[in-house]
Design a protein around this motif. Structure first.
Motif, PDB file in Angstrom:
ATOM      1  N   GLY A  46      25.461 -30.846  17.012  1.00 45.06           N
ATOM      2  CA  GLY A  46      24.107 -30.437  16.648  1.00 45.06           C
ATOM      3  C   GLY A  46      23.081 -31.509  16.934  1.00 45.06           C
ATOM      4  O   GLY A  46      21.891 -31.222  17.100  1.00 45.06           O
ATOM      5  N   ALA A  47      23.524 -32.756  16.983  1.00 47.83           N
ATOM      6  CA  ALA A  47      22.598 -33.874  17.202  1.00 47.83           C
ATOM      7  C   ALA A  47      22.444 -34.230  18.675  1.00 47.83           C
ATOM      8  O   ALA A  47      21.480 -34.912  19.057  1.00 47.83           O
ATOM      9  CB  ALA A  47      23.090 -35.105  16.439  1.00 47.83           C
ATOM     10  N   LEU A  48      23.373 -33.791  19.500  1.00 44.31           N
ATOM     11  CA  LEU A  48      23.348 -34.237  20.901  1.00 44.31           C
ATOM     12  C   LEU A  48      22.151 -33.699  21.686  1.00 44.31           C
ATOM     13  O   LEU A  48      21.835 -34.204  22.763  1.00 44.31           O
ATOM     14  CB  LEU A  48      24.661 -33.857  21.599  1.00 44.31           C
ATOM     15  CG  LEU A  48      25.867 -34.736  21.231  1.00 44.31           C
ATOM     16  CD1 LEU A  48      27.148 -34.207  21.897  1.00 44.31           C
ATOM     17  CD2 LEU A  48      25.627 -36.189  21.638  1.00 44.31           C
ATOM     18  N   GLY A  49      21.494 -32.697  21.131  1.00 43.04           N
ATOM     19  CA  GLY A  49      20.276 -32.207  21.785  1.00 43.04           C
ATOM     20  C   GLY A  49      19.188 -33.262  21.841  1.00 43.04           C
ATOM     21  O   GLY A  49      18.286 -33.203  22.679  1.00 43.04           O
ATOM     22  N   ASP A  50      19.282 -34.246  20.947  1.00 46.39           N
ATOM     23  CA  ASP A  50      18.300 -35.335  20.949  1.00 46.39           C
ATOM     24  C   ASP A  50      18.731 -36.478  21.862  1.00 46.39           C
ATOM     25  O   ASP A  50      17.966 -37.423  22.069  1.00 46.39           O
ATOM     26  CB  ASP A  50      18.105 -35.879  19.528  1.00 46.39           C
ATOM     27  CG  ASP A  50      17.404 -34.866  18.637  1.00 46.39           C
ATOM     28  OD1 ASP A  50      16.619 -34.059  19.164  1.00 46.39           O
ATOM     29  OD2 ASP A  50      17.666 -34.876  17.420  1.00 46.39           O
ATOM     30  N   ALA A  51      19.956 -36.419  22.355  1.00 50.51           N
ATOM     31  CA  ALA A  51      20.464 -37.464  23.254  1.00 50.51           C
ATOM     32  C   ALA A  51      20.185 -37.008  24.687  1.00 50.51           C
ATOM     33  O   ALA A  51      21.043 -36.435  25.354  1.00 50.51           O
ATOM     34  CB  ALA A  51      21.965 -37.662  23.029  1.00 50.51           C
ATOM     35  N   ARG A  52      18.983 -37.246  25.138  1.00 51.81           N
ATOM     36  CA  ARG A  52      18.558 -36.621  26.400  1.00 51.81           C
ATOM     37  C   ARG A  52      19.035 -37.436  27.604  1.00 51.81           C
ATOM     38  O   ARG A  52      18.222 -37.927  28.407  1.00 51.81           O
ATOM     39  CB  ARG A  52      17.038 -36.413  26.388  1.00 51.81           C
ATOM     40  CG  ARG A  52      16.641 -35.351  25.369  1.00 51.81           C
ATOM     41  CD  ARG A  52      15.195 -34.910  25.470  1.00 51.81           C
ATOM     42  NE  ARG A  52      14.938 -33.805  24.561  1.00 51.81           N
ATOM     43  CZ  ARG A  52      14.562 -33.937  23.288  1.00 51.81           C
ATOM     44  NH1 ARG A  52      14.405 -35.136  22.773  1.00 51.81           N
ATOM     45  NH2 ARG A  52      14.361 -32.879  22.536  1.00 51.81           N
ATOM     46  N   ARG A  53      20.330 -37.551  27.724  1.00 49.04           N
ATOM     47  CA  ARG A  53      20.981 -38.105  28.901  1.00 49.04           C
ATOM     48  C   ARG A  53      22.024 -37.090  29.352  1.00 49.04           C
ATOM     49  O   ARG A  53      22.559 -36.307  28.565  1.00 49.04           O
ATOM     50  CB  ARG A  53      21.638 -39.465  28.604  1.00 49.04           C
ATOM     51  CG  ARG A  53      20.685 -40.509  28.050  1.00 49.04           C
ATOM     52  CD  ARG A  53      19.457 -40.755  28.929  1.00 49.04           C
ATOM     53  NE  ARG A  53      19.777 -41.186  30.283  1.00 49.04           N
ATOM     54  CZ  ARG A  53      19.932 -42.451  30.652  1.00 49.04           C
ATOM     55  NH1 ARG A  53      19.797 -43.422  29.761  1.00 49.04           N
ATOM     56  NH2 ARG A  53      20.195 -42.768  31.901  1.00 49.04           N
ATOM     57  N   HIS A  54      22.343 -37.153  30.664  1.00 53.58           N
ATOM     58  CA  HIS A  54      23.122 -36.069  31.237  1.00 53.58           C
ATOM     59  C   HIS A  54      24.517 -35.923  30.638  1.00 53.58           C
ATOM     60  O   HIS A  54      25.037 -34.819  30.522  1.00 53.58           O
ATOM     61  CB  HIS A  54      23.210 -36.252  32.755  1.00 53.58           C
ATOM     62  CG  HIS A  54      23.203 -34.951  33.469  1.00 53.58           C
ATOM     63  ND1 HIS A  54      22.033 -34.267  33.742  1.00 53.58           N
ATOM     64  CD2 HIS A  54      24.215 -34.164  33.895  1.00 53.58           C
ATOM     65  CE1 HIS A  54      22.329 -33.131  34.334  1.00 53.58           C
ATOM     66  NE2 HIS A  54      23.641 -33.034  34.442  1.00 53.58           N
ATOM     67  N   SER A  55      25.101 -37.054  30.219  1.00 57.19           N
ATOM     68  CA  SER A  55      26.466 -36.966  29.675  1.00 57.19           C
ATOM     69  C   SER A  55      26.508 -36.092  28.430  1.00 57.19           C
ATOM     70  O   SER A  55      27.456 -35.319  28.216  1.00 57.19           O
ATOM     71  CB  SER A  55      26.992 -38.369  29.354  1.00 57.19           C
ATOM     72  OG  SER A  55      26.085 -39.049  28.508  1.00 57.19           O
ATOM     73  N   GLU A  81      14.851 -32.724  34.684  1.00 53.91           N
ATOM     74  CA  GLU A  81      14.702 -31.544  35.536  1.00 53.91           C
ATOM     75  C   GLU A  81      16.062 -30.945  35.882  1.00 53.91           C
ATOM     76  O   GLU A  81      16.270 -29.737  35.809  1.00 53.91           O
ATOM     77  CB  GLU A  81      13.959 -31.919  36.830  1.00 53.91           C
ATOM     78  CG  GLU A  81      12.458 -31.901  36.695  1.00 53.91           C
ATOM     79  CD  GLU A  81      11.957 -30.559  36.168  1.00 53.91           C
ATOM     80  OE1 GLU A  81      12.140 -29.539  36.851  1.00 53.91           O
ATOM     81  OE2 GLU A  81      11.402 -30.546  35.050  1.00 53.91           O
ATOM     82  N   ARG A  82      16.985 -31.837  36.258  1.00 55.08           N
ATOM     83  CA  ARG A  82      18.340 -31.352  36.598  1.00 55.08           C
ATOM     84  C   ARG A  82      18.971 -30.687  35.380  1.00 55.08           C
ATOM     85  O   ARG A  82      19.602 -29.645  35.473  1.00 55.08           O
ATOM     86  CB  ARG A  82      19.225 -32.526  37.055  1.00 55.08           C
ATOM     87  CG  ARG A  82      18.950 -32.991  38.477  1.00 55.08           C
ATOM     88  CD  ARG A  82      20.121 -33.819  39.016  1.00 55.08           C
ATOM     89  NE  ARG A  82      20.465 -34.957  38.162  1.00 55.08           N
ATOM     90  CZ  ARG A  82      19.838 -36.149  38.203  1.00 55.08           C
ATOM     91  NH1 ARG A  82      18.839 -36.345  39.050  1.00 55.08           N
ATOM     92  NH2 ARG A  82      20.218 -37.134  37.414  1.00 55.08           N
ATOM     93  N   GLY A  83      18.772 -31.319  34.234  1.00 54.37           N
ATOM     94  CA  GLY A  83      19.371 -30.783  33.014  1.00 54.37           C
ATOM     95  C   GLY A  83      18.773 -29.443  32.630  1.00 54.37           C
ATOM     96  O   GLY A  83      19.495 -28.519  32.247  1.00 54.37           O
TER      97      GLY A  83
END
Lengths: 691, 313
Positions: free
Chosen positions: B185-194, B242-244
Motif C-alpha cells: 500500500g505504501a509503494l505507490g509513494d516510492a516513485r521509482r521503477h522497481s 512517463e514510462r511508468g
C-alpha cells in the motif's frame, strides 16, 4: 349487545371471522368471539347475551379515537400507507429530572416511559389513546383483558383510566394480559393510554404492536377484537427544515473569532433563536449530536418529541474495559466513560419536556471481540499493544482495538447527513429524504450497526452509502453538502472539486502572472507552537510558525498535488453514487474548490474546507474563509465560490475557522449544529400523499 | 510479573524525564549514540541539540498537544501540518522522537500514541531525507501491531526515492507476509521503477489474494499519479515517470476485462490518476480490435467511465 339464537350459529361465525380483518363491525355489528372449547361452552341452545369486544385506535391519524370514523375502522388492522394508529416513543423528560444526574448508565435509563405511571399532565399528552366500545350492562362476572403481542410486552407501557378527572392522576399502570377489567368499566368503555419505551429497531423490537381486546362472559364465551399500532418512526432532520437555533461550542479565546463570525452570519440570516454556545469543551458540535423527531397525531395537532441522538463514539472497546482500566491506572490518568463525553448534552442541555436524548450503540460496534484468557497478563498485553517487547503476542486483541478505533470516526454525526426530499429515478418517493452515510469497502470500516439498523427499520429514510474511508476523518460532510435552491427539486448538491482548486492556482500563476501570491496569509499552524501565545489581538507567533505558502509552492508540492488528484477521483465516485440514486442533473451539482493532503491516516482538506458549511436559510450559507491567494484585494477562492453559489440565490457568509477547526481537520459544518422547525406538513400526510 | 515491574520503573522515570521539554535548553544532551537507529546521525543530533534546542522543544510541544487532544473527540489531530511547518529544522528532532519516544513514559493512551507515531512518520516522509531510512526501517520491520504505522513508515522510506531502500521494502514485503499489505500500500509513494514493477507483478498475478491485488492496483495508481509527476521535485525522474504511467495504463486497461467489479472500480480510479485521456484512448482501441464481444463491451464501459473523469477536463 348482540343477541344470538343458537350456539351453533355462534360457533360457525367464530370460525368464519375470529381474529382477522375489520369485518366484525361491518358484518352486522358483531364482535369477533369464540368459545375456548365446546366442552366448556354452554350446553343447549337458547338466547345468549354476548358483550361485543371492539377496540378503537386512531387509525385515521386524526388525533382522536372515533368509533364512527370510517378510517379508524378501515385501517385498524392492516393500515394503508399513511394510515394506522401510532404510538410515541416517550423518551423525553417531562419532569425535568434527568439533567440532575451525571452517570451515563443513569442517563440512559432516565426518560418518561421508564418512569412508573404517568409522570404528569404534560406526559399524558405524549400518550396515544386506545378505547374500547362501551358494552353497556353485562353480567357481574364479565371480564375484559387487553393483550399486546409478545414482542411488544417489554417495549410499551399501558395505563388505564380509573377516574373521571382530567389529567395524569386519572390513570393507573396497566399490565397487559394480566390485569382484568370488571363489568362496571366495560359498560362505559375503557380508555387506555399507551407509550413506547424505545424506538423501533432498538433491542430487536420491530415497532409493531398487535393489540387484542378480549371480553369473557360468565358462560365462557369470549369476544375478541384486534388492532394494530406502530411506534412513530424516528425522522432525521434535513437542510430544508428552517433552522431555529444554531449551536457551537464555547472554547473561549480559542474560537472567539469563529464564534463572532458565526454569530454575525446567524444574525444576518434571522435565525429565530440565534447562536448558542455549548460548554462541552468538544469543538465538533456536529459530531456528538444528531437531531431528529418523532411525532404522532394529537387532538390539538401533532404531538412531537425532538430527538437528540448521542454519537456512538467509544473511548475504548467495551469488552476490553479491563485492559483500558489498567492502562489508565498506569498512565495515572482519569479512566474515561465508555462514550464520548460531550454527547452527554443529549441528557442535559437537550433534554426536558418534548426533548429526548438517546444513545444507540454497541460497546464493541457490532464486532465480535476475542476472548481474553483468564490468566492473561494484562500488563503484557499493554506492552504488546504499544509495540514494546512483550512475553506473549496478542494480535487478535490488537486487531479488535484497531478496527474499533479506525471505524470510530464513522460514528460521529458528520458522517450522517440527510439528502433532502426527492423522487428517485425509479419513481420511488422519499418525502423525508434519505440518510447519507460513509463507510469503507471492507466490512470492518463501517459505523456501529446499531443506528443503521434503527434507520433501516423506520423504513422512511433508507441509507445511501458512499465510500469515505480514504478520508482521515471519513465523514460524508467533508466532501458533500446540500443547500436549498430554486431548482425544480428545491435543493442542490455541493461537492468538493480539487480540480477547480488547482485551476484557480494556475490562473493566479499563469493568467495573472502571480506565482508568488500567497495562501494562508497571517495564519499559523501555531496553536501548539510553544512560541505562540494568545493575546487580546489574536495569536502572537513568530514567523517560523506562519502557514503562508506561495501559489507556486503549493502547485509544486508533490504530496498536496498527489492527494488532491486522488481526492478528485474519490469525490467523483461519491457523487456518482448520489446522482445515480437520486437522478440529479448536472445543473444541480455545484463544485466548490479546495485541495487535499494526506496525513498518513487518510486525506483531509489542505486549503480550508468550504463544502463543509452550514445552510442557514435558502439564501444563506456559512462556510470557512478560504484564505486563497489575493488578487487585487480579492480572495481568488472566495470569489469563485461566491460566483458558483450566486446563481442559486445563495449568499456566502464567511466564517474564520482556521484555528481549532481547519487545523483540527474540520470546517463550519463540523463545528456547528442546529435545531430546526418542524415541517409544515405532518410526516404521515406526506406519506399518504405519496402513496 | 516482569511487565509490571518494568512499567512501574518506567513511571518513575516519567517524572525524571518529563521536565525535559521545559528545561531542555539547559539539559545535557541525551546519549544519542546509544540508540542504534540514530547512531548514523548521532553527531548531527548532538549538534542540533546545542544549536537549536527549540526544535526539540517544538516536537515535544506538538506531541503534548496531541496527547491532550487526541481521542477526546473521536477525530485525529493534524500534527503533520504542525510538524511540517517547522520544515527541515525539525527532521532530526522528529527522527529522535521516532527512535526514543516511550508511550508509557509519555503517558500516552493508545489512540494518541498511534496518532503521534503516524503523524511523525508522515511528516518525516514529506521531507524525503535519506537520513531517515535507518530510523524508519525498524518501524516497518518491528513487531508493533498497527498497520497504519507500518504503512506510513514504509511510505516515508519510499518517498526518499533511494533505490536500495526501495529494494529493501520489496524484499521485506516478500519475506514478511503479515506486513505485505501495508508495504504494498505504501509503494505507490516510492516513485521509482522497481517499486512499480513489483506492484504490477502483483496486479497481474491471479494467484495473489484479491485484497492484495486491490491494494496493488490502488498503489499503482498513486505511483502513476499525473499531478504528482508534474511537480518540480519529481522533475529529475520525469522520464521514469512517463514510462511508468504508460505501463500502468497498459496493464490496467489490458487486464480490465479479467477483473471483478470491485477491482474494476479501483482500476478505473488508478487509470484516471495515471492519465484518463490516454487510458480512454487505449480502452477504445482495445474495444475496437477485440475479437470477443464480452471484452469489447468491457473496454467500452471502461472508456465511458474514463470519459467523465474530473481529471480529463
Amino acid at each position: 349487545m348482540n343477541r344470538l339464537t343458537t350456539l351453533f350459529v355462534v360457533t360457525a361465525l367464530t370460525i368464519g371471522i375470529a381474529g382477522c380483518g375489520d369485518d366484525s363491525t361491518e358484518a352486522g355489528h358483531l364482535g369477533a368471539f369464540e368459545f375456548p372449547g365446546l366442552t366448556h361452552g354452554p350446553e343447549g341452545g337458547g338466547d345468549i347475551d354476548i358483550p361485543r369486544a371492539r377496540l378503537g385506535v386512531d387509525a385515521s391519524r386524526s388525533g382522536t379515537v372515533d368509533f364512527d370514523d370510517p378510517d379508524d375502522t378501515a385501517h385498524r388492522y392492516n393500515p394503508a400507507s399513511g394510515y394506522g394508529a401510532l404510538v410515541l416513543p416517550n423518551l423525553d423528560d417531562d419532569a425535568e429530572v434527568c439533567r440532575l444526574l451525571s452517570d451515563d448508565e443513569e442517563f440512559e435509563d432516565c426518560f418518561d416511559a421508564a418512569t412508573p405511571g404517568i409522570v404528569n399532565d404534560v406526559d399524558l399528552e405524549d400518550m396515544a389513546t386506545i378505547k374500547t366500545l362501551p358494552t353497556g350492562g353485562v353480567p357481574e362476572s364479565t371480564r375484559g383483558v387487553l393483550y399486546t403481542d409478545e414482542g411488544s410486552e417489554d417495549a410499551v407501557e399501558l395505563h388505564i383510566r380509573t377516574g373521571d378527572a382530567d389529567g395524569a392522576d386519572a390513570f393507573e399502570s396497566y399490565t397487559p394480559g394480566e390485569d382484568e377489567i370488571g363489568p362496571e368499566q366495560l359498560a362505559d368503555g375503557v380508555e387506555f393510554a399507551i407509550e413506547a419505551n424505545r424506538l423501533a429497531g432498538e433491542e430487536g423490537w420491530d415497532g409493531d404492536i398487535e393489540l387484542t381486546w378480549e371480553i369473557e362472559t360468565v358462560l365462557g364465551l369470549t369476544s375478541r377484537d384486534h388492532a394494530h399500532m406502530q411506534v412513530a418512526p424516528l425522522l432525521l432532520r434535513h437542510h430544508l427544515h428552517p433552522a431555529e437555533n444554531v449551536f457551537a461550542t464555547d472554547l473561549g479565546s480559542r474560537n472567539a473569532e469563529f464564534a463572532a463570525d458565526l454569530d454575525t452570519a446567524v444574525s444576518a440570516a434571522d435565525i429565530p433563536g440565534g447562536l448558542e454556545l455549548l460548554d462541552t469543551g468538544d469543538p465538533w458540535t456536529r459530531d456528538f449530536l444528531l437531531n431528529g423527531y418523532v411525532a404522532i397525531p394529537g387532538p390539538d395537532g401533532p404531538t412531537t418529541i425532538e430527538m437528540f441522538l448521542r454519537s456512538a463514539n467509544l473511548n475504548y472497546p467495551g469488552s476490553f474495559e479491563e485492559i483500558y482500566d489498567r492502562l489508565y491506572e498506569l498512565l495515572e490518568r482519569r479512566f474515561p466513560p465508555l462514550l464520548r463525553e460531550a454527547g452527554q448534552v443529549v441528557y442535559t442541555d437537550f433534554h426536558g419536556p418534548g426533548w429526548a436524548g438517546e444513545a444507540l450503540y454497541d460497546g464493541d460496534k457490532g464486532f465480535e471481540p476475542p476472548e481474553l484468557e483468564d490468566d492473561v497478563d494484562i500488563d503484557d498485553v499493554i506492552y504488546y499493544l504499544y509495540g514494546e517487547s512483550s512475553e506473549g503476542e496478542y494480535p487478535e486483541v490488537a486487531a479488535h482495538i484497531e478496527r474499533i478505533e479506525r471505524a470510530d470516526t464513522l460514528d460521529s454525526f458528520g458522517n450522517t447527513e440527510v439528502i433532502p426530499p426527492h423522487t428517485a429515478p425509479d419513481g420511488t418517493e422519499y418525502p423525508h429524504g434519505r440518510v447519507l452515510r460513509g463507510r469503507g469497502e471492507d466490512d470492518e470500516m463501517r459505523p456501529d450497526p446499531t443506528l443503521s439498523e434503527v434507520i433501516d427499520i423506520q423504513d422512511e429514510q433508507p441509507i445511501v452509502w458512499i465510500d469515505t474511508a480514504w478520508l482521515a476523518v471519513a465523514h460524508v460532510d467533508e466532501t458533500i453538502s446540500f443547500v436549498e435552491s430554486d431548482s425544480n427539486r428545491g435543493w442542490s448538491l455541493l461537492y468538493n472539486d480539487p480540480v477547480r482548486a488547482r485551476e484557480l492556482l494556475e490562473e493566479v500563476r499563469d493568467d495573472y502572472g502571480r506565482p508568488e501570491a500567497t495562501l494562508f496569509d497571517d495564519r499559523y499552524y501555531g496553536r501548539s507552537n510553544p512560541s505562540c501565545s494568545w493575546t487580546s489581538d489574536g495569536w502572537d507567533c513568530p514567523d517560523s510558525a506562519l502557514a503562508t505558502r506561495t501559489v507556486q509552492q503549493v502547485l509544486d508540492d508533490t504530496d498536496v498535488m498527489a492527494a488532491s488528484a486522488r481526492a478528485a477521483v474519490e469525490v467523483d465516485a461519491q457523487v456518482e453514487i448520489i446522482v445515480d440514486e437520486i437522478g440529479l442533473d448536472d445543473d444541480e451539482l455545484f463544485p466548490l474548490p479546495f485541495l487535499h493532503h494526506e496525513l498518513g491516516s487518510g486525506h483531509t482538506a489542505y486549503t480550508p474546507n468550504v463544502v463543509n458549511g452550514l445552510s442557514l436559510r435558502p439564501d444563506a450559507f456559512a462556510t470557512s474563509t478560504p484564505h486563497g491567494p489575493v488578487i487585487d484585494g480579492v480572495d481568488h477562492f472566495a470569489a469563485d465560490i461566491e460566483s458558483v453559489l450566486a446563481p442559486l440565490g445563495v449568499d456566502v457568509h464567511w466564517v474564520e475557522s482556521w484555528n481549532v477547526y481547519h487545523t483540527g481537520l474540520g470546517g463550519v459544518h463540523c463545528a456547528t449544529n442546529s435545531t430546526r422547525q418542524l415541517p409544515e406538513t405532518d410526516w404521515w400526510l406526506k406519506r399518504r400523499e405519496n402513496r | 510479573m516482569r511487565a509490571v515491574t518494568t512499567i512501574a520503573a518506567t513511571l518513575v522515570c516519567v517524572f525524571a524525564f518529563a521536565p525535559q521539554s521545559m528545561a531542555q535548553q539547559t539539559a545535557p544532551a541525551p546519549e544519542f549514540s546509544a540508540h542504534p537507529e540514530v547512531r548514523h546521525i548521532a553527531d548531527e543530533l548532538e549538534e542540533t541539540w546545542r544549536q537549536n534546542p527549540e526544535a526539540f522543544r517544538q516536537v515535544d510541544a506538538i506531541r503534548e498537544h496531541l496527547r491532550q487532544h487526541a481521542g477526546r473527540t473521536a477525530r485525529p489531530v493534524d500534527a503533520v501540518s504542525m510538524l511540517n511547518n517547522g520544515g527541515q529544522d525539525l527532521l532530526l528532532p522528529m527522527l529522535w522522537a521516532v527512535a526514543s519516544d516511550n508511550p508509557l513514559k509519555l503517558r500516552m493512551d493508545l489512540r494518541s500514541w498511534r496518532s503521534w507515531r503516524t503523524a511523525l512518520l508522515e511528516a518525516i516522509g514529506r521531507l524525503r531525507d535519506e537520513r531517515s531510512i535507518a530510523v524508519l526501517k525498524p518501524v516497518v520491520a518491528g513487531n508493533q501491531p498497527h498497520a497504519a504505522i507500518r504503512k506510513t513508515a514504509a511510505s516515508a522510506i519510499g518517498r526518499t526515492g533511494d533505490l536500495d531502500a526501495i529494494e529493501w521494502l520489496i524484499d521485506h514485503a516478500k519475506s514478511h507476509p503479515p506486513h505485505r499489505k501495508a508495504v504494498v500500500g505504501a509503494l505507490g509513494d516510492a516513485r521509482r521503477h522497481s517499486a512499480l514493477d513489483y506492484l504490477l507483478k502483483i496486479v497481474k498475478d491471479t494467484d495473489e489474494t484479491r485484497a492484495l491485488r486491490s491494494v496493488a492496483i490502488r498503489s499503482a495508481g498513486d505511483w502513476a499519479n499525473q499531478w504528482a509527476w508534474e511537480t518540480s521535485s519529481l522533475k529529475p525522474y520525469r522520464a521514469e515517470g512517463e514510462r511508468g504511467r504508460r505501463a500502468v495504463i497498459e496493464t490496467l486497461v489490458d487486464g480490465y476485462p479479467s477483473l471483478d467489479d470491485d477491482l474494476r472500480s479501483e482500476a478505473a480510479k488508478s487509470l484516471q490518476l495515471a492519465g484518463a485521456t490516454e487510458a480512454r484512448r487505449r480502452a477504445q482501441t482495445r474495444a475496437k480490435n477485440a475479437e470477443r464481444h464480452r471484452y469489447r463491451t468491457d473496454w467500452r464501459e471502461l472508456a465511458e467511465r474514463l470519459e467523465d473523469s474530473p481529471l480529463a477536463r
